[in-house]
Design a protein around this motif. Structure first.
Motif, mmCIF file in Angstrom:
data_model
loop_
_atom_site.group_PDB
_atom_site.id
_atom_site.type_symbol
_atom_site.label_atom_id
_atom_site.label_comp_id
_atom_site.label_asym_id
_atom_site.label_seq_id
_atom_site.Cartn_x
_atom_site.Cartn_y
_atom_site.Cartn_z
ATOM 1 N N PHE B 157 62.412 51.038 61.605
ATOM 2 C CA PHE B 157 63.406 49.936 61.528
ATOM 3 C C PHE B 157 63.847 49.584 62.655
ATOM 4 N N GLY B 158 63.821 48.372 63.285
ATOM 5 C CA GLY B 158 64.609 47.900 64.417
ATOM 6 C C GLY B 158 65.220 46.643 64.343
ATOM 7 N N PHE B 159 66.300 46.625 64.938
ATOM 8 C CA PHE B 159 67.343 45.443 64.866
ATOM 9 C C PHE B 159 67.429 44.738 66.004
ATOM 10 N N ALA B 160 67.453 43.463 66.465
ATOM 11 C CA ALA B 160 67.462 42.696 67.577
ATOM 12 C C ALA B 160 67.972 41.538 67.411
ATOM 13 N N TYR B 161 68.347 40.670 68.491
ATOM 14 C CA TYR B 161 68.969 39.532 68.314
ATOM 15 C C TYR B 161 67.993 38.601 69.077
ATOM 16 N N LYS B 169 67.638 39.557 63.756
ATOM 17 C CA LYS B 169 66.659 39.960 62.976
ATOM 18 C C LYS B 169 66.322 41.348 62.922
ATOM 19 N N VAL B 170 65.823 41.753 61.735
ATOM 20 C CA VAL B 170 65.404 43.299 61.437
ATOM 21 C C VAL B 170 63.802 43.233 61.286
ATOM 22 N N LEU B 171 63.428 44.297 62.060
ATOM 23 C CA LEU B 171 61.946 44.502 61.958
ATOM 24 C C LEU B 171 61.664 45.782 61.008
ATOM 25 N N CYS B 172 60.608 45.585 60.310
ATOM 26 C CA CYS B 172 60.551 46.713 59.297
ATOM 27 C C CYS B 172 58.974 47.176 59.296
ATOM 28 N N VAL B 173 58.414 48.257 60.022
ATOM 29 C CA VAL B 173 57.059 48.688 60.239
ATOM 30 C C VAL B 173 56.748 49.651 58.934
ATOM 31 N N HIS B 174 55.991 49.310 58.280
ATOM 32 C CA HIS B 174 55.507 50.269 57.025
ATOM 33 C C HIS B 174 54.184 50.897 57.346
ATOM 34 N N LYS B 175 53.999 52.020 57.226
ATOM 35 C CA LYS B 175 52.600 52.827 57.152
ATOM 36 C C LYS B 175 52.117 53.020 55.853
ATOM 37 N N VAL B 176 51.253 52.117 55.468
ATOM 38 C CA VAL B 176 50.523 52.172 54.162
ATOM 39 C C VAL B 176 49.335 53.087 54.023
ATOM 40 N N THR B 177 49.434 54.305 53.442
ATOM 41 C CA THR B 177 48.114 55.139 53.268
ATOM 42 C C THR B 177 47.652 55.055 52.020
ATOM 43 N N ARG B 178 46.263 54.550 52.180
ATOM 44 C CA ARG B 178 45.666 54.112 50.846
ATOM 45 C C ARG B 178 44.514 55.359 50.718
ATOM 46 N N ASP B 179 44.106 55.473 49.297
ATOM 47 C CA ASP B 179 43.223 56.675 48.956
ATOM 48 C C ASP B 179 41.938 56.474 49.575
ATOM 49 N N ASP B 180 41.440 55.342 49.795
ATOM 50 C CA ASP B 180 40.022 54.835 50.001
ATOM 51 C C ASP B 180 39.825 54.856 51.580
ATOM 52 N N THR B 181 40.875 55.003 52.275
ATOM 53 C CA THR B 181 40.500 55.058 53.988
ATOM 54 C C THR B 181 41.280 56.314 54.320
ATOM 55 N N THR B 182 40.651 56.854 55.430
ATOM 56 C CA THR B 182 41.492 57.895 56.197
ATOM 57 C C THR B 182 42.555 57.332 56.851
ATOM 58 N N PRO B 212 44.805 59.471 64.626
ATOM 59 C CA PRO B 212 45.677 58.951 63.932
ATOM 60 C C PRO B 212 47.056 58.992 64.786
ATOM 61 N N LEU B 213 47.838 57.916 64.410
ATOM 62 C CA LEU B 213 48.705 57.295 65.234
ATOM 63 C C LEU B 213 50.193 58.072 64.855
ATOM 64 N N HIS B 214 50.903 58.642 65.819
ATOM 65 C CA HIS B 214 52.236 58.839 65.335
ATOM 66 C C HIS B 214 53.287 57.976 65.783
ATOM 67 N N VAL B 215 54.106 57.509 65.028
ATOM 68 C CA VAL B 215 55.197 56.446 65.436
ATOM 69 C C VAL B 215 56.536 56.841 65.506
ATOM 70 N N TYR B 216 57.026 56.946 66.540
ATOM 71 C CA TYR B 216 58.576 57.762 66.437
ATOM 72 C C TYR B 216 59.654 56.630 65.814
ATOM 73 N N ASN B 217 60.774 57.113 65.365
ATOM 74 C CA ASN B 217 61.951 56.462 64.923
ATOM 75 C C ASN B 217 62.698 55.974 65.877
ATOM 76 N N ASP B 218 63.803 55.575 65.888
ATOM 77 C CA ASP B 218 64.803 55.035 66.992
ATOM 78 C C ASP B 218 64.224 54.187 67.851
ATOM 79 N N PRO B 219 63.799 53.050 67.458
ATOM 80 C CA PRO B 219 63.217 51.960 68.529
ATOM 81 C C PRO B 219 64.342 51.493 69.242
#
Lengths: 167, 390
Positions: B157-161, B169-182, B212-219
């Motif tokens: 989650f990120g919060f900015a003006y 505005k609030v930004l929310c980035v979800h990581k969606v892991t699906r069964d059919d893709t690596t 594989p990408l690792h995304v850090y918290n605390d933007p």
């Protein structure tokens, strides 16, 4: 910075005369006076005698004292300037108000910031009644209106005693 | 009184200049002085000037600590909010802040701040937008996807003006892991406070690597841009690569900027004087970089010996035992006006580092709990929303 450029060109220090609303004249180096934006513009327009109809002798003396000290400002005397500023804002509220009006009229930004900050610090803990008296403001709310404004932020009026003194 | 009345009242512009120097609580109280003071303080332009002044003056910045206190008798937690000046010293005054009554009992909260408001994320609950200085809050519903699914890992989650839309505005980035893709897919949702709604944007989150990408918290949020740090282990060259992925609110665009290749370990993004700042440990030194205005160049502004060497604790040296005992070395809070760096160690103590003299002072503030506290820098503001508070 300004003094070196103006004196190196002419070899002589250019002098200006400031005249207070009481008619007293003060002769000063241009390099000191151009901290004040209003005068700087008049100098650029070719004036060398500058009448200041809104500033009396008492206030002008203080302002000149400020400008002289701040013209000496270097990297090494920060502490000295800080102490000077501290002493400079010690006067009564009425004196401070005269000075802040003059600093505003003359556009001396540093002095304006200094005075506004010191006045704000001094009234920060004062009661509403004391602030009205200090600023010579009459309460134009009806009792109902006043209670409504107060109720909007009741908590801001709580939390300890506020200072009732007028100095 | 007779003498005083000779002095004319100060004109409105001078009164405004004085009011700009006052803290929010006094301003709210001084609305009772008279109608014209009340109008000045309620004025939108005054609110903006006051916020700008507080945001650019580090002596007016504050730090908010949100601590989750586990209660022994019942299986729940209470939350304690404390505040003090950002330029913390051993004699800083710590005050307790009245929290919104809906804060509830949450063990998992995350706080951030921007433009005079605090954003609080609570796991599996509505989020809170809060102005502690005027004691008002607004609830923000959970993003759509979060309500529907439970298979996502915790979103960022990120919060900015947004200065263009004049909207928080609030930004929310979800990581969606699906069964059919690596490899995972990322979904982006944006909440507009003005419109009070979430909007989903698919396929815009950039993934700068095949690994594989690792995304850090605390933007870090700054001037309408939310900066998120990410890394990946590049299998082909057997090295870590790091990036900052920046989201520009005004035009919904992401921009990827690589971090300096020698930025080291224990990286942390923060904001310093209107710029993005990166802190990392390289060998036995801590390095601080600023992102230049071009948005590409990282400029190393200072280096100093890592804390461990100076205060007699072992340095991090890739040694697992050390990591277990000390975790990482801690967290920079801010760079003070005098350029001293203020640090919080993992054991909860504060450190001030004087770069000129190469000296450290260590202190503790007894009011602030030593462990597990969320914190954010913020400024007190009169900011109100264009929509009603809850």
């Amino acid at each position: 910075m300004a003094s070196s450029s103006s004196s190196s060109k002419t070899g002589l220090k250019k002098m200006l005369t400031l005249k207070s609303s009481d008619g007293d004249e003060f002769e000063l180096e241009e390099s000191i006076v151009i901290q004040c934006q209003t005068i700087k513009h008049m100098v650029e327009d070719g004036f060398s005698l500058i009448p200041l109809q809104n500033v009396d002798t008492k206030t002008l003396t203080k302002i000149i004292e400020y400008m002289k000290k701040h013209a000496e400002k270097t990297e090494s005397n920060k502490e000295e300037i800080k102490n000077f500023n501290k002493e400079f804002v010690k006067g009564s509220f009425d004196d401070q108000f005269e000075l802040v009006s003059a600093a505003n009229y003359l556009h001396i930004n540093g002095l304006m910031d200094l005075l506004c900050q010191s006045i704000a610090d001094r009234i920060n803990n004062k009661s509403v009644r004391a602030v009205r008296e200090i600023f010579n403001i009459s309460n134009d709310y009806t009792p109902d209106e006043e209670e409504k404004v107060r109720d909007e932020h009741k908590w801001a009026h709580e939390g300890g005693e506020f200072d009732e003194s007028l100095d | 009184m007779g003498v005083r009345s000779i002095i004319p009242n100060l004109p409105e512009d001078i009164i405004n200049s004085i009011l700009l120097e006052l803290p929010v609580k006094s301003l709210l109280r001084f609305k009772s002085i008279c109608k014209s003071w009340c109008c000045s303080i309620d004025d939108l332009e005054f609110m903006k000037s006051h916020l700008h002044k507080s945001s650019t003056d580090i002596s007016r910045q504050k730090i908010l600590f949100v601590d989750v206190v586990a209660r022994k008798i019942r299986y729940d937690c209470s939350i304690k909010v404390l505040s003090t000046e950002a330029s913390i010293s051993a004699d800083s005054k710590v005050v307790s802040v009245d929290q919104p009554d809906i804060m509830g009992f949450h063990s998992n909260v995350q706080v951030s701040s921007c433009g005079g408001l605090i954003f609080i994320y609570r796991l599996r609950d509505s989020m809170i937008l809060w102005n502690p200085a005027i004691q008002k809050y607004k609830l923000i519903p959970e993003p759509h996807l979060l309500q529907q699914e439970s298979c996502f890992v915790r979103p960022i989650f990120g919060f900015a003006y947004d200065f263009v839309a004049e909207d928080y505005k609030v930004l929310c980035v979800h990581k969606v892991t699906r069964d059919d893709t690596t490899y995972p897919r990322y979904l982006v949702e944006i909440y507009s406070v003005k419109n009070q709604s979430w909007r989903t944007i698919d396929n815009i989150f950039p993934v700068p690597t095949d690994f594989p990408l690792h995304v850090y918290n605390d933007p870090v949020s700054l001037n309408g841009v939310i900066h998120i740090m990410a890394n990946s282990f590049e299998g082909d060259v057997e090295e870590f690569e790091h990036w900052v992925i920046s989201f520009h609110l005004a035009d919904d665009k992401f921009i990827v900027t690589p971090l300096p290749y020698d930025c080291g370990e224990h990286l942390k993004l923060c904001a310093f004087r209107d710029r993005v700042c990166l802190i990392g440990t390289v060998g036995k030194e801590i390095s601080i970089w600023l992102l230049e205005k071009d948005g590409k160049t990282w400029n190393n502004i200072t280096k100093f010996p890592a804390l461990g060497t100076v205060i007699g604790k072992p340095m991090y040296s890739g040694n697992i035992k050390f990591v277990k005992e000390y975790g990482n070395i801690g967290d920079v809070i801010c760079v003070k006006d005098n350029r001293n760096v203020l640090w919080r160690k993992n054991d909860g103590r504060f450190i001030e580092y004087n770069a000129q003299k190469n000296e450290y002072t260590e202190f503790k503030l007894k009011e602030i709990p030593l462990f597990s506290v969320q914190k954010t820098l913020y400024v007190e503001s009169l900011v109100s929303l264009k929509i009603p508070w809850d």
